[in-house]
Design a protein around this motif. Structure first.
Motif, PDB file in Angstrom:
ATOM      1  N   ILE A  38      30.815   9.512  48.828  1.00 41.20           N
ATOM      2  CA  ILE A  38      30.020  10.727  48.590  1.00 41.20           C
ATOM      3  C   ILE A  38      29.154  10.914  49.832  1.00 41.20           C
ATOM      4  O   ILE A  38      28.565   9.974  50.345  1.00 41.20           O
ATOM      5  CB  ILE A  38      29.220  10.648  47.278  1.00 41.20           C
ATOM      6  CG1 ILE A  38      28.420   9.352  47.165  1.00 41.20           C
ATOM      7  CG2 ILE A  38      30.167  10.777  46.090  1.00 41.20           C
ATOM      8  CD1 ILE A  38      27.486   9.333  45.952  1.00 41.20           C
ATOM      9  N   TYR A  96      26.332  12.305  52.621  1.00 42.79           N
ATOM     10  CA  TYR A  96      24.899  12.605  52.694  1.00 42.79           C
ATOM     11  C   TYR A  96      24.709  14.088  52.994  1.00 42.79           C
ATOM     12  O   TYR A  96      25.175  14.564  54.023  1.00 42.79           O
ATOM     13  CB  TYR A  96      24.233  11.799  53.811  1.00 42.79           C
ATOM     14  CG  TYR A  96      24.084  10.329  53.524  1.00 42.79           C
ATOM     15  CD1 TYR A  96      23.509   9.883  52.337  1.00 42.79           C
ATOM     16  CD2 TYR A  96      24.492   9.386  54.456  1.00 42.79           C
ATOM     17  CE1 TYR A  96      23.359   8.521  52.099  1.00 42.79           C
ATOM     18  CE2 TYR A  96      24.344   8.019  54.222  1.00 42.79           C
ATOM     19  CZ  TYR A  96      23.769   7.593  53.041  1.00 42.79           C
ATOM     20  OH  TYR A  96      23.623   6.268  52.796  1.00 42.79           O
ATOM     21  N   HIS A 142      31.064  17.041  59.276  1.00 45.54           N
ATOM     22  CA  HIS A 142      31.726  17.085  60.579  1.00 45.54           C
ATOM     23  C   HIS A 142      33.165  16.581  60.466  1.00 45.54           C
ATOM     24  O   HIS A 142      33.661  16.332  59.361  1.00 45.54           O
ATOM     25  CB  HIS A 142      30.910  16.330  61.619  1.00 45.54           C
ATOM     26  CG  HIS A 142      30.614  14.891  61.247  1.00 45.54           C
ATOM     27  ND1 HIS A 142      31.601  13.965  61.029  1.00 45.54           N
ATOM     28  CD2 HIS A 142      29.441  14.252  61.029  1.00 45.54           C
ATOM     29  CE1 HIS A 142      31.058  12.801  60.730  1.00 45.54           C
ATOM     30  NE2 HIS A 142      29.744  12.956  60.703  1.00 45.54           N
ATOM     31  N   HIS A 165      33.922  13.478  58.269  1.00 43.38           N
ATOM     32  CA  HIS A 165      33.967  13.738  56.822  1.00 43.38           C
ATOM     33  C   HIS A 165      35.266  14.447  56.447  1.00 43.38           C
ATOM     34  O   HIS A 165      35.886  14.138  55.433  1.00 43.38           O
ATOM     35  CB  HIS A 165      32.786  14.612  56.397  1.00 43.38           C
ATOM     36  CG  HIS A 165      31.451  14.031  56.732  1.00 43.38           C
ATOM     37  ND1 HIS A 165      30.535  14.687  57.505  1.00 43.38           N
ATOM     38  CD2 HIS A 165      30.890  12.841  56.411  1.00 43.38           C
ATOM     39  CE1 HIS A 165      29.445  13.936  57.642  1.00 43.38           C
ATOM     40  NE2 HIS A 165      29.646  12.805  56.986  1.00 43.38           N
ATOM     41  N   ASP A 203      25.747  12.457  48.042  1.00 42.60           N
ATOM     42  CA  ASP A 203      24.841  11.320  47.847  1.00 42.60           C
ATOM     43  C   ASP A 203      23.427  11.823  48.114  1.00 42.60           C
ATOM     44  O   ASP A 203      22.990  11.869  49.259  1.00 42.60           O
ATOM     45  CB  ASP A 203      25.266  10.251  48.878  1.00 42.60           C
ATOM     46  CG  ASP A 203      24.569   8.930  48.690  1.00 42.60           C
ATOM     47  OD1 ASP A 203      23.658   8.846  47.841  1.00 42.60           O
ATOM     48  OD2 ASP A 203      24.936   7.979  49.403  1.00 42.60           O
ATOM     49  N   GLY A 205      35.179   4.819  55.344  1.00 39.88           N
ATOM     50  CA  GLY A 205      35.200   4.548  56.777  1.00 39.88           C
ATOM     51  C   GLY A 205      34.749   3.114  57.030  1.00 39.88           C
ATOM     52  O   GLY A 205      34.105   2.499  56.174  1.00 39.88           O
ATOM     53  N   ASP A 256      32.420   1.854  58.660  1.00 36.72           N
ATOM     54  CA  ASP A 256      30.986   1.572  58.682  1.00 36.72           C
ATOM     55  C   ASP A 256      30.408   1.249  57.311  1.00 36.72           C
ATOM     56  O   ASP A 256      29.300   0.722  57.227  1.00 36.72           O
ATOM     57  CB  ASP A 256      30.221   2.769  59.283  1.00 36.72           C
ATOM     58  CG  ASP A 256      30.479   4.064  58.514  1.00 36.72           C
ATOM     59  OD1 ASP A 256      31.597   4.249  58.019  1.00 36.72           O
ATOM     60  OD2 ASP A 256      29.548   4.893  58.403  1.00 36.72           O
ATOM     61  N   ILE A 273      36.574   8.726  64.193  1.00 35.96           N
ATOM     62  CA  ILE A 273      37.071   9.725  65.122  1.00 35.96           C
ATOM     63  C   ILE A 273      36.093   9.838  66.275  1.00 35.96           C
ATOM     64  O   ILE A 273      34.884   9.980  66.052  1.00 35.96           O
ATOM     65  CB  ILE A 273      37.210  11.106  64.451  1.00 35.96           C
ATOM     66  CG1 ILE A 273      38.197  11.011  63.293  1.00 35.96           C
ATOM     67  CG2 ILE A 273      37.662  12.144  65.464  1.00 35.96           C
ATOM     68  CD1 ILE A 273      38.410  12.340  62.608  1.00 35.96           C
TER      69      ILE A 273
HETATM   70  N1  MSP Z   1      26.592   8.398  51.493  1.00 38.30           N
HETATM   71  C1  MSP Z   1      27.248   7.309  52.123  1.00 38.30           C
HETATM   72  C2  MSP Z   1      28.487   6.907  51.337  1.00 38.30           C
HETATM   73  C3  MSP Z   1      28.241   6.525  49.913  1.00 38.30           C
HETATM   74  S1  MSP Z   1      29.713   6.141  49.091  1.00 38.30           S
HETATM   75  C4  MSP Z   1      29.213   5.513  47.605  1.00 38.30           C
HETATM   76  C5  MSP Z   1      27.690   7.719  53.523  1.00 38.30           C
HETATM   77  N2  MSP Z   1      27.744   9.017  53.764  1.00 38.30           N
HETATM   78  S2  MSP Z   1      28.105   9.679  55.168  1.00 38.30           S
HETATM   79  O1  MSP Z   1      28.041  11.100  54.942  1.00 38.30           O
HETATM   80  O2  MSP Z   1      27.264   9.162  56.187  1.00 38.30           O
HETATM   81  O3  MSP Z   1      29.513   9.221  55.569  1.00 38.30           O
HETATM   82  C6  MSP Z   1      30.595   9.363  54.710  1.00 38.30           C
HETATM   83  C7  MSP Z   1      31.885   8.886  55.313  1.00 38.30           C
HETATM   84  O4  MSP Z   1      32.180   9.574  56.520  1.00 38.30           O
HETATM   85  C8  MSP Z   1      31.920   7.417  55.657  1.00 38.30           C
HETATM   86  O5  MSP Z   1      33.111   6.869  55.108  1.00 38.30           O
HETATM   87  C9  MSP Z   1      32.006   7.369  57.140  1.00 38.30           C
HETATM   88  O6  MSP Z   1      32.774   6.293  57.572  1.00 38.30           O
HETATM   89  C10 MSP Z   1      32.721   8.669  57.432  1.00 38.30           C
HETATM   90  N3  MSP Z   1      32.495   9.070  58.791  1.00 38.30           N
HETATM   91  C11 MSP Z   1      31.302   9.434  59.367  1.00 38.30           C
HETATM   92  N4  MSP Z   1      31.532   9.654  60.693  1.00 38.30           N
HETATM   93  C12 MSP Z   1      32.820   9.408  60.989  1.00 38.30           C
HETATM   94  C13 MSP Z   1      33.640   9.590  62.114  1.00 38.30           C
HETATM   95  N5  MSP Z   1      33.158   9.990  63.280  1.00 38.30           N
HETATM   96  N6  MSP Z   1      34.969   9.353  61.955  1.00 38.30           N
HETATM   97  C14 MSP Z   1      35.540   9.048  60.763  1.00 38.30           C
HETATM   98  N7  MSP Z   1      34.799   8.899  59.685  1.00 38.30           N
HETATM   99  C15 MSP Z   1      33.418   8.853  59.809  1.00 38.30           C
HETATM  100  O7  MSP Z   1      27.975   6.863  54.330  1.00 38.30           O
END
Ligand code: MSP
Length: 479
Positions: free
Chosen positions: A12, A14, A20, A23, A51, A264, A266, A296
């Motif tokens: 979920i 943020y 971007h 996501h 989230d 992802g 991270d 990415i």
């Molecule tokens: N809110 C938490 C996730 C909670 S799940 C119970 C979170 N959110 S996030 O918006 O920061 O990121 C969501 C997802 O996007 C993560 O899986 C993260 O790995 C992915 N990505 C964020 N930047 C990314 C790239 N540049 N490339 C690929 N995926 C990346 O973390």
């Protein structure tokens, strides 16, 4: 036999900024898997969401002079617009501020971990990074700033509830080693096993309720409303609350455990250590697998405003269409980092889509419609399930399967060069018609296999073949 079910989730997101390419990536590959399982005839539930109980969202709302809950509604609308433009077939969008859907289950989970004796109070002091929404250690900061977010941490000293994560060190190791909780790819499985082997530490599971948070934000700790649940504790539980935990037992039994959480790299630790430990503590089954994808980059670097290398998914869709964007994303390595630049995207578009698939379809359909070469009714009745046997998607290899489809496209092209039906149609019409039939049959199979990746394109090719009509140019060249 009971109907086969498939439950898949994205993280979920943020909602402090717009989504971007990263996501979009997670969501598109999850969508491909969801569609694949639906096409296999499985009853599928595809969950995504936002989230929301976070400080960084409150900060972002403040910068725009908006009330957090009002700000959230706007951002969530943006998420949904992107999903619509990307043809994401999600079944449910969960919001962690949803007091009907999410909160009862989050509270029940807390109560169950507490009943297992896994929560205790402790005075705590630590460096909190709002970007990570996590406590980090001093050595994680460079020149006093978080290298990922460029911000200084906040020194937090307060009484919190702690979760006995350490207690689960051995059992987690065993569940992951034995693949009871399967972690894909192997490199990530090794990474988390080595992390767990160092011994897990208990983690803070609550925060003091902030004065600037409106009611409706942050789930109060049962029995102690001065505290709210730590955002990751409340966020991870979405996977269970969405499908009924704490409010609809029948629904929960129907869907839980999840077949796969797509994440992802991270957020591996949260999903491979904290989440399964929460479930074990609450006496719930573990998800079957975690698909961990890479990041990415653009030109080898993290996309960032200051570098000016950010690619906006909505703009990209405007320029190339959603089918092409789905293609660019699914072509990136599923298990490692992948790179996207505007130049590479255009090249891929022209090579793989305009000259590759698009050109092949129009050549074949020109010949088969001109000469009325039409597939038999039996051949037209072949379905996705017939061609998906041995499909690499079984092992979540999204890019691998796509690459096999493109190998087939190239091979059909070669076959046309070799058979030259466009010439032999005059000299040996019978042979030419036979060759064309075989080629058309292969194109039909390609179109079927493409469905989870590019549903619209697949439909148009199938329609053209079934009605023996030439389709419009699928992917006009871009110069
Ligand atoms: N809110 C938490 C996730 C909670 S799940 C119970 C979170 N959110 S996030 O918006 O920061 O990121 C969501 C997802 O996007 C993560 O899986 C993260 O790995 C992915 N990505 C964020 N930047 C990314 C790239 N540049 N490339 C690929 N995926 C990346 O973390």
């Amino acid at each position: 036999m009971a109907e086969k079910r498939f439950y898949i989730t994205t993280p979920i997101f943020y909602p402090n900024a717009k989504l971007h390419m990263g996501h979009a990536y997670t969501t598109v590959i999850s969508d491909i898997l969801a569609r694949h399982h639906r096409l296999l005839g499985e009853k599928t539930h595809f969950l995504t969401g936002s989230d929301e109980n976070t400080q960084k969202m409150v900060d972002a709302a403040g910068k725009e002079g908006k009330e957090p809950l009002v700000f959230l509604d706007g951002i969530v609308e943006n998420f949904k617009t992107l999903y619509q433009n990307l043809d994401i077939s999600y079944d449910q969008f969960i919001r962690t501020t949803d007091q009907k859907i999410h909160w009862p289950g989050a509270v029940l989970l807390w109560e169950n971990i507490k009943a297992s004796g896994d929560l205790y109070e402790k005075e705590y002091e630590g460096l909190y990074c709002t970007g990570h929404e996590a406590f980090l250690t001093p050595k994680d900061f460079v020149d006093g700033k978080c290298p990922d977010h460029g911000t200084a941490p906040e020194m937090v000293r307060e009484k919190n509830y702690f979760f006995k994560l350490s207690k689960y060190t051995d059992i987690l190791k065993e569940k992951i080693e034995s693949d009871e909780l399967r972690i894909i790819p192997q490199t990530r499985k090794k990474e988390i096993l080595s992390f767990i082997s160092e011994g897990l530490e208990d983690i803070s599971f609550s925060r003091l309720r902030r004065k600037d948070w409106p009611s409706g934000l942050g789930i109060g700790v049962p029995g102690d409303d001065s505290q709210v649940m730590y955002v990751w504790c409340d966020a991870l539980s979405n996977y269970a609350t969405a499908v009924g935990y704490g409010r609809d037992e029948t629904m929960f039994k129907t869907w839980w455990p999840a077949d796969v959480h797509v994440i992802g790299k991270d957020i591996l630790r949260f999903h491979a250590a904290i989440w399964p430990a929460i479930l074990l503590s609450a006496g719930l089954p573990l998800p079957k697998s975690l698909l961990v994808h890479g990041f990415i980059t653009s030109g080898g670097k993290k996309m960032s405003k200051s570098l000016g290398n950010v690619i906006d998914p909505l703009k990209l869709i405007e320029e190339y269409g959603s089918e092409a964007v789905r293609y660019f994303l699914s072509k990136l390595s599923t298990f490692e980092d992948g790179d996207l630049t505007p130049e590479a995207i255009k090249e891929t578009y022209n090579a793989d889509l305009a000259n590759g698939l698009g050109n092949l379809v129009s050549r074949i359909m020109k010949m088969t419609t001109d000469h009325k070469v039409d597939l038999s009714p039996e051949q037209k009745a072949v379905s996705y399930q017939d061609v998906a046997v041995g499909n690499l998607l079984k092992n979540f290899n999204i890019a691998g399967e796509l690459s096999e489809i493109w190998t087939e496209i190239a091979s059909i092209d070669e076959k046309i060069q070799k058979d030259e039906p466009f010439k032999t149609i005059k000299t040996e019409p019978e042979r030419a018609r036979k060759d064309l039939y075989a080629i058309l049959e292969r194109l039909f199979n390609v179109a079927l296999r493409l469905e989870p990746y590019m549903p619209e394109t697949s439909k148009r090719i199938i329609e053209a073949i079934k009605t023996n009509k030439k389709p419009e140019n699928l992917f006009p060249r871009k110069d």
